[in-house]
Design a protein around this motif. Structure first.
Motif, PDB file in Angstrom:
ATOM      1  N   TYR A  35     -32.900 -36.274 -68.403  1.00 61.59           N
ATOM      2  CA  TYR A  35     -33.865 -35.518 -66.707  1.00 61.59           C
ATOM      3  C   TYR A  35     -33.351 -35.673 -66.309  1.00 61.59           C
ATOM      4  O   TYR A  35     -31.833 -35.556 -65.194  1.00 61.59           O
ATOM      5  CB  TYR A  35     -34.451 -38.015 -66.244  1.00 61.59           C
ATOM      6  CG  TYR A  35     -34.654 -38.355 -67.333  1.00 61.59           C
ATOM      7  CD1 TYR A  35     -34.234 -39.680 -68.071  1.00 61.59           C
ATOM      8  CD2 TYR A  35     -36.768 -38.310 -67.842  1.00 61.59           C
ATOM      9  CE1 TYR A  35     -35.442 -40.100 -68.974  1.00 61.59           C
ATOM     10  CE2 TYR A  35     -36.948 -39.199 -68.371  1.00 61.59           C
ATOM     11  CZ  TYR A  35     -36.167 -40.485 -69.409  1.00 61.59           C
ATOM     12  OH  TYR A  35     -36.903 -41.217 -70.657  1.00 61.59           O
ATOM     13  N   GLN A  36     -34.238 -35.059 -65.956  1.00 60.91           N
ATOM     14  CA  GLN A  36     -34.167 -33.537 -63.508  1.00 60.91           C
ATOM     15  C   GLN A  36     -34.484 -34.461 -62.979  1.00 60.91           C
ATOM     16  O   GLN A  36     -36.045 -35.095 -63.688  1.00 60.91           O
ATOM     17  CB  GLN A  36     -34.906 -32.530 -64.552  1.00 60.91           C
ATOM     18  CG  GLN A  36     -34.474 -31.174 -63.386  1.00 60.91           C
ATOM     19  CD  GLN A  36     -34.855 -30.329 -63.451  1.00 60.91           C
ATOM     20  OE1 GLN A  36     -34.900 -29.466 -64.754  1.00 60.91           O
ATOM     21  NE2 GLN A  36     -34.717 -29.509 -61.942  1.00 60.91           N
ATOM     22  N   GLN A  37     -34.689 -34.622 -61.869  1.00 62.45           N
ATOM     23  CA  GLN A  37     -35.229 -35.142 -61.050  1.00 62.45           C
ATOM     24  C   GLN A  37     -34.938 -34.584 -59.791  1.00 62.45           C
ATOM     25  O   GLN A  37     -33.735 -34.754 -59.474  1.00 62.45           O
ATOM     26  CB  GLN A  37     -35.041 -36.739 -60.647  1.00 62.45           C
ATOM     27  CG  GLN A  37     -35.959 -37.233 -59.297  1.00 62.45           C
ATOM     28  CD  GLN A  37     -34.807 -38.823 -59.158  1.00 62.45           C
ATOM     29  OE1 GLN A  37     -33.607 -39.180 -59.563  1.00 62.45           O
ATOM     30  NE2 GLN A  37     -35.678 -39.849 -59.225  1.00 62.45           N
ATOM     31  N   LEU A  43     -38.800 -39.025 -62.671  1.00 61.67           N
ATOM     32  CA  LEU A  43     -37.802 -38.040 -63.691  1.00 61.67           C
ATOM     33  C   LEU A  43     -38.833 -37.475 -64.414  1.00 61.67           C
ATOM     34  O   LEU A  43     -40.082 -37.868 -64.941  1.00 61.67           O
ATOM     35  CB  LEU A  43     -37.505 -39.606 -64.512  1.00 61.67           C
ATOM     36  CG  LEU A  43     -36.141 -40.039 -63.686  1.00 61.67           C
ATOM     37  CD1 LEU A  43     -36.673 -40.528 -62.471  1.00 61.67           C
ATOM     38  CD2 LEU A  43     -35.516 -40.769 -64.096  1.00 61.67           C
ATOM     39  N   GLN A  88     -31.058 -33.052 -59.599  1.00 68.00           N
ATOM     40  CA  GLN A  88     -31.134 -34.444 -59.504  1.00 68.00           C
ATOM     41  C   GLN A  88     -30.482 -34.005 -60.948  1.00 68.00           C
ATOM     42  O   GLN A  88     -31.990 -34.486 -61.845  1.00 68.00           O
ATOM     43  CB  GLN A  88     -30.437 -35.407 -59.276  1.00 68.00           C
ATOM     44  CG  GLN A  88     -29.633 -36.418 -60.269  1.00 68.00           C
ATOM     45  CD  GLN A  88     -29.566 -37.837 -58.836  1.00 68.00           C
ATOM     46  OE1 GLN A  88     -27.984 -38.045 -58.361  1.00 68.00           O
ATOM     47  NE2 GLN A  88     -30.714 -38.357 -59.066  1.00 68.00           N
TER      48      GLN A  88
ATOM     49  N   GLU B   2     -35.097 -27.609 -57.267  1.00 71.88           N
ATOM     50  CA  GLU B   2     -35.258 -28.440 -55.990  1.00 71.88           C
ATOM     51  C   GLU B   2     -36.372 -28.229 -55.100  1.00 71.88           C
ATOM     52  O   GLU B   2     -37.070 -26.547 -55.171  1.00 71.88           O
ATOM     53  CB  GLU B   2     -33.922 -27.872 -54.993  1.00 71.88           C
ATOM     54  CG  GLU B   2     -33.737 -28.577 -53.678  1.00 71.88           C
ATOM     55  CD  GLU B   2     -32.971 -29.588 -54.216  1.00 71.88           C
ATOM     56  OE1 GLU B   2     -32.448 -30.540 -55.274  1.00 71.88           O
ATOM     57  OE2 GLU B   2     -33.499 -30.756 -53.571  1.00 71.88           O
ATOM     58  N   PHE B  89     -39.928 -47.538 -59.729  1.00 70.84           N
ATOM     59  CA  PHE B  89     -40.377 -46.777 -60.281  1.00 70.84           C
ATOM     60  C   PHE B  89     -41.246 -47.391 -61.506  1.00 70.84           C
ATOM     61  O   PHE B  89     -40.444 -48.251 -62.126  1.00 70.84           O
ATOM     62  CB  PHE B  89     -39.763 -45.292 -61.520  1.00 70.84           C
ATOM     63  CG  PHE B  89     -39.339 -44.443 -59.988  1.00 70.84           C
ATOM     64  CD1 PHE B  89     -38.007 -44.028 -60.145  1.00 70.84           C
ATOM     65  CD2 PHE B  89     -40.146 -43.138 -59.801  1.00 70.84           C
ATOM     66  CE1 PHE B  89     -37.581 -43.530 -58.680  1.00 70.84           C
ATOM     67  CE2 PHE B  89     -39.554 -42.161 -58.832  1.00 70.84           C
ATOM     68  CZ  PHE B  89     -38.465 -41.882 -58.630  1.00 70.84           C
ATOM     69  N   PHE B 103     -42.674 -41.727 -66.757  1.00 71.22           N
ATOM     70  CA  PHE B 103     -42.485 -42.303 -65.300  1.00 71.22           C
ATOM     71  C   PHE B 103     -43.642 -41.771 -64.126  1.00 71.22           C
ATOM     72  O   PHE B 103     -44.113 -41.021 -64.489  1.00 71.22           O
ATOM     73  CB  PHE B 103     -41.149 -41.654 -64.578  1.00 71.22           C
ATOM     74  CG  PHE B 103     -39.806 -42.046 -65.292  1.00 71.22           C
ATOM     75  CD1 PHE B 103     -39.452 -42.079 -66.458  1.00 71.22           C
ATOM     76  CD2 PHE B 103     -39.102 -43.501 -64.651  1.00 71.22           C
ATOM     77  CE1 PHE B 103     -38.003 -42.520 -67.032  1.00 71.22           C
ATOM     78  CE2 PHE B 103     -38.037 -44.158 -65.581  1.00 71.22           C
ATOM     79  CZ  PHE B 103     -37.384 -43.243 -66.776  1.00 71.22           C
ATOM     80  N   GLY B 104     -43.694 -43.399 -63.985  1.00 74.33           N
ATOM     81  CA  GLY B 104     -45.068 -42.747 -62.622  1.00 74.33           C
ATOM     82  C   GLY B 104     -43.644 -42.018 -61.229  1.00 74.33           C
ATOM     83  O   GLY B 104     -42.788 -42.034 -61.407  1.00 74.33           O
TER      84      GLY B 104
END
Lengths: 112, 113
Positions: A35-37, A43, A88, B2, B89, B103-104
């Protein structure tokens, strides 16, 4: 505590470098995920694997690639890092169908 | 990559209060739901899960409620402690074996002593 490990924990590199983020789990799980966060965000799934020699792209388009040669190992590679890859990266594994995913501590990547 | 993150919804409570964190899920076919806790600088940690054949499940100090009619999930934390401060989450899945978790957006819980 789940037995899933990620290295490095933090990485700062220059644009154009090739990098590999490592993920290993000792639980014998078949399914693994990347996953990328971004900070404060949800996520996003970028890659997953059902088992050895299986790799699939996730919901979020990514310039990274993955491999699954061994059950316990699921590395992610960026051939040429760019500042837009700064994020991340979280690795997870799952025992089977419809079960919880166990997450590693993450790799915080910064590309200058 | 980012980006400047949007402010997370934030719930601020006093130590000892009960906390309720809500989540609206997206897929009416989802039949498995998980709540994760993520502390700063760490990966998400499993808290509790529930399958669609149930509407309530209790753990240690936590309860998850599922309302399939309105596609709503909630996490109740009893006697909230400073150590509960984190981002929470919810995640949903279709238990087909070939689907993945969605995911929320997360809710930040801040617990004041």
């Amino acid at each position: 505590e789940a037995d899933i490990y990620q290295t490095p924990r933090y990485l700062v590199i220059g644009t154009g470098k090739k990098i590999t983020l490592e993920c290993s789990q000792t639980m014998g799980h078949d399914k693994m995920y990347w996953y990328q966060q971004d900070p404060g965000m949800e996520l996003h799934l970028i890659h997953y694997s059902y088992g050895v020699n299986s790799t699939e792209k996730g919901d979020l388009s990514s310039e990274s690639t993955v491999s699954r040669i061994r059950t316990e190992h699921f590395p992610l590679t960026l051939e040429s890092a760019r500042p837009s890859h700064t994020s991340q990266y979280l690795c997870a594994s799952e025992a089977g169908m419809g079960n919880e995913q166990f997450f590693g501590p993450g790799t915080r990547l910064t590309v200058l | 990559g980012e980006s400047v993150g949007l402010h997370l919804p934030t719930l601020s409570v006093q130590e000892g209060d009960n906390s309720i964190i809500n989540c609206a899920y997206s897929n009416s076919a989802s039949d498995y739901f998980i709540w994760y806790k993520q502390e700063s600088g760490k990966g998400p940690q499993f808290i509790i899960d529930i399958r669609s054949n149930m509407d309530k499940r209790q753990g240690q100090r936590v309860t998850v409620l599922l309302n399939k009619t309105v596609k709503h999930l909630s996490l109740q934390i009893a006697a909230t402690q400073p150590g509960d401060s984190a981002v929470y989450f919810c995640a949903e899945n279709i238990n087909s074996g070939y689907s993945t978790l969605t995911f929320g957006k997360g809710t930040m819980l801040l617990v004041s002593p």
